[in-house]
Design a protein around this motif. Sequence first.
Motif, PDB file in Angstrom:
ATOM      1  N   ILE A  51      39.382  63.488  30.913  1.00 53.58           N
ATOM      2  CA  ILE A  51      38.843  62.198  30.463  1.00 53.58           C
ATOM      3  C   ILE A  51      38.256  62.413  29.064  1.00 53.58           C
ATOM      4  CG2 ILE A  51      37.090  60.439  30.915  1.00 53.58           C
ATOM      5  CD1 ILE A  51      37.452  61.262  33.937  1.00 53.58           C
ATOM      6  N   LEU A  74      49.244  62.806  31.608  1.00 52.52           N
ATOM      7  CA  LEU A  74      47.869  62.671  32.108  1.00 52.52           C
ATOM      8  C   LEU A  74      47.760  62.036  33.496  1.00 52.52           C
ATOM      9  CD1 LEU A  74      45.404  61.554  29.301  1.00 52.52           C
ATOM     10  CD2 LEU A  74      45.388  63.616  30.701  1.00 52.52           C
ATOM     11  N   PRO A  75      48.457  60.893  33.731  1.00 54.63           N
ATOM     12  CA  PRO A  75      48.299  60.250  35.035  1.00 54.63           C
ATOM     13  C   PRO A  75      48.570  61.208  36.199  1.00 54.63           C
ATOM     14  CG  PRO A  75      49.473  58.799  33.556  1.00 54.63           C
ATOM     15  CD  PRO A  75      49.311  60.103  32.841  1.00 54.63           C
ATOM     16  N   TYR A  76      49.532  62.107  36.029  1.00 51.90           N
ATOM     17  CA  TYR A  76      49.916  62.957  37.150  1.00 51.90           C
ATOM     18  C   TYR A  76      48.859  64.023  37.432  1.00 51.90           C
ATOM     19  CZ  TYR A  76      53.942  60.190  36.340  1.00 51.90           C
ATOM     20  OH  TYR A  76      54.751  59.095  36.173  1.00 51.90           O
ATOM     21  N   ARG A  78      45.618  63.398  36.982  1.00 50.33           N
ATOM     22  CA  ARG A  78      44.508  62.665  37.589  1.00 50.33           C
ATOM     23  C   ARG A  78      44.772  62.283  39.036  1.00 50.33           C
ATOM     24  NH1 ARG A  78      43.037  59.087  32.296  1.00 50.33           N
ATOM     25  NH2 ARG A  78      42.256  60.845  31.063  1.00 50.33           N
ATOM     26  N   ARG A  79      46.038  62.123  39.386  1.00 52.73           N
ATOM     27  CA  ARG A  79      46.343  61.785  40.774  1.00 52.73           C
ATOM     28  C   ARG A  79      46.097  62.970  41.704  1.00 52.73           C
ATOM     29  NH1 ARG A  79      52.020  58.470  40.060  1.00 52.73           N
ATOM     30  NH2 ARG A  79      51.270  57.195  38.333  1.00 52.73           N
ATOM     31  N   PHE A  85      32.651  58.992  40.242  1.00 51.25           N
ATOM     32  CA  PHE A  85      32.005  58.891  38.928  1.00 51.25           C
ATOM     33  C   PHE A  85      30.514  58.643  39.066  1.00 51.25           C
ATOM     34  CE2 PHE A  85      36.413  57.578  38.643  1.00 51.25           C
ATOM     35  CZ  PHE A  85      36.885  58.359  37.605  1.00 51.25           C
ATOM     36  N   LEU A 102      43.516  51.003  45.544  1.00 53.40           N
ATOM     37  CA  LEU A 102      44.002  51.153  44.156  1.00 53.40           C
ATOM     38  C   LEU A 102      44.678  52.496  43.853  1.00 53.40           C
ATOM     39  CD1 LEU A 102      44.284  49.755  41.448  1.00 53.40           C
ATOM     40  CD2 LEU A 102      41.980  50.512  40.853  1.00 53.40           C
ATOM     41  N   ILE A 106      48.616  52.928  42.718  1.00 51.33           N
ATOM     42  CA  ILE A 106      48.940  53.630  41.483  1.00 51.33           C
ATOM     43  C   ILE A 106      49.933  54.756  41.741  1.00 51.33           C
ATOM     44  CG2 ILE A 106      47.939  55.278  39.838  1.00 51.33           C
ATOM     45  CD1 ILE A 106      45.474  53.411  39.762  1.00 51.33           C
TER      46      ILE A 106
ATOM     47  N   SER B 208      41.812  52.066  36.360  1.00 48.81           N
ATOM     48  CA  SER B 208      43.175  52.436  36.730  1.00 48.81           C
ATOM     49  C   SER B 208      43.630  53.670  35.964  1.00 48.81           C
ATOM     50  CB  SER B 208      44.134  51.277  36.453  1.00 48.81           C
ATOM     51  OG  SER B 208      43.766  50.162  37.229  1.00 48.81           O
ATOM     52  N   LEU B 210      41.710  56.007  34.796  1.00 45.41           N
ATOM     53  CA  LEU B 210      40.982  57.165  35.330  1.00 45.41           C
ATOM     54  C   LEU B 210      41.576  57.639  36.650  1.00 45.41           C
ATOM     55  CD1 LEU B 210      37.299  56.173  34.547  1.00 45.41           C
ATOM     56  CD2 LEU B 210      38.676  57.934  33.434  1.00 45.41           C
ATOM     57  N   LEU B 211      42.169  56.706  37.398  1.00 47.19           N
ATOM     58  CA  LEU B 211      42.737  57.069  38.691  1.00 47.19           C
ATOM     59  C   LEU B 211      44.197  57.486  38.585  1.00 47.19           C
ATOM     60  CD1 LEU B 211      41.144  54.282  40.936  1.00 47.19           C
ATOM     61  CD2 LEU B 211      40.377  56.646  40.615  1.00 47.19           C
ATOM     62  N   GLY B 212      44.698  57.591  37.369  1.00 45.04           N
ATOM     63  CA  GLY B 212      46.050  58.135  37.192  1.00 45.04           C
ATOM     64  C   GLY B 212      47.153  57.103  37.082  1.00 45.04           C
TER      65      GLY B 212
END
Lengths: 215, 299
Positions: A51, A74-76, A78-79, A85, A102, A106, B208, B210-212
């Motif tokens: 982040i 990046l998304p992968y 974070r998953r 937080f 959510l 995603i 969203s 932050l959650l990938g």
Amino acid sequence: MIRFDRVSKRYPPGVDALSDLSFDVAEREMVVIGGHSGAGKSTLLKLIAAIEKSTGGAVLVGGQNVGGLSRSALPYLRRRIGMVFQDQKLLFDRNAFENVMLPLSIAGFPPREAAQRVRAALEKVGLANREKALPVMLSGGEQQRLAIARAVVNRPSMLLADEPTAHLDSETAADVARIFHEFHDVGVTVLIATYAGDLFPGARRLQLDHGKLVP
Amino acid sequence: MKVWLAHHQEAARLALRRLTAAPLNSLLSLLAIGVALALPAGGQMLLANALHLAGTTSAVPQISIFMAANAERRAATEIESRLTRYSGVKQVQFLPREDTLARMKANPGLRDVIEALPANPFPDAFVVTAKDDRPEAMEKLAVEFRQWPKVEHVQLDSSWVRRLDALLKLGRTAVMLLGALLGAGLIAISFSIIRMQMLTHRAEIEVSQLLGATDGFIQRPFLYYGLLLGLGGGIVAWLLVGGAALWLRTPLSELVRLYDLTLVLQTLDARDSALLLGFAAGLGWLGAMISMRQHLRQG
Ligand SMILES: Nc1ncnc2c1ncn2[C@@H]1O[C@H](COP(=O)(O)OP(=O)(O)OP(=O)(O)O)[C@@H](O)[C@H]1O
Ligand SMILES: [Mg+2]
């Protein structure tokens, strides 16, 4: 699993949040990160999920230098990480069920399987009967647990939590701590930034002081 | 595949929910888009009707030949036989002056005027269809006929056909230009509406990410929003044009009847309707796309 190699982080105006930090976290380990306010705990966790990006050294997650990841990669990362937080970041126009859904939407889960998982996660944090409630209708402790449900619903191998027991009475805080112990018990790597290290007996401790590790 | 479809459905549903969450806002946006699109769509409707009218009336250009008023019937018979023998002529129709008089008297507005005249004011006449109906060939025939005895006046009606043709071409260009201009306007409207939408849903976008979530996932409901906005605007435009057609139908029919023509004003046909809706939806989507791209690049 996680390696910090001489990591520094300086925020734009010139604040050194972390300096020359090196440590390793093994798989399935539980680590509590302590330190005064402003010591750099949140920054440390944010570097793991990319982040924020380090301004010196390298942060490796599963052998991968996360500072060098492209925008599309990046998304992968974070998953694979579940994160609670410090400010929770719940969506206030969606109910509890939808908030927990959510991460699964995603990640592209089939709706039916996703719904089952959401119910299981809500059950796990004791919010099974609050599915339809909007976050504002939940107490502080319930919101905290909702944020945990969202972090774990994807069954990540790594759980990062930033002050998950802040503002909770001691009993509720103990409940929340127990949830993290349970995830640790089933093999999840857990990092928790907190002042309340006592709630996590048996965890390894990293103490930060002005961005440096206290030996 | 099924999962993919389910997620698109989910995004579309979310977009629809947001569109109906602020009904007055959405309605005004749709109206703005609808009115903008109604102009080129209405132009296209009028054009299609004009083309239809032109097709039913002046498909075959003709030459009218009027005899001198003092010409005797014998002279007319002579011309008729010359015309029938003439190689460039395909068809000849003789209009005796008595018939013309009778036809004109049938018109109640003209009857009094005609009866006040001392004699039949109409000459014998012919309507000629040429084998070669290109304007140059027709012109040549007309020049020839003018020199025949007792022929007073030769009128070529290909000139108004040509004028109509030029007018229709101009109309088509105007409709296209208007379409392009207002299409760009639609993209701009969609762009700024989606921009405001993104500000409203900033928290959701951030969380969203932050959650990938990939950019594609984040964009999806906004793209559907833009698409629905365009589609809704297209439907509004379609209704406006259809309403205008209904409203104008009777007065327009009366107007063209004065020219001995018949026209029942038709609204957009299936093809033009589909084109309008597709165009509107596509441009709404495009505006949203540009808006999202710009926003996510910055973020
Ligand atoms: N986005 C930012 N921009 C500039 N400075 C920042 C930013 N985030 C954090 N800092 C600074 O970096 C330092 C470390 O902040 P961090 O949030 O990591 O501390 P923390 O240990 O989590 O504190 P707390 O216990 O209060 O949450 C602080 O001095 C803070 O002011
Ligand atoms: Mg913090």
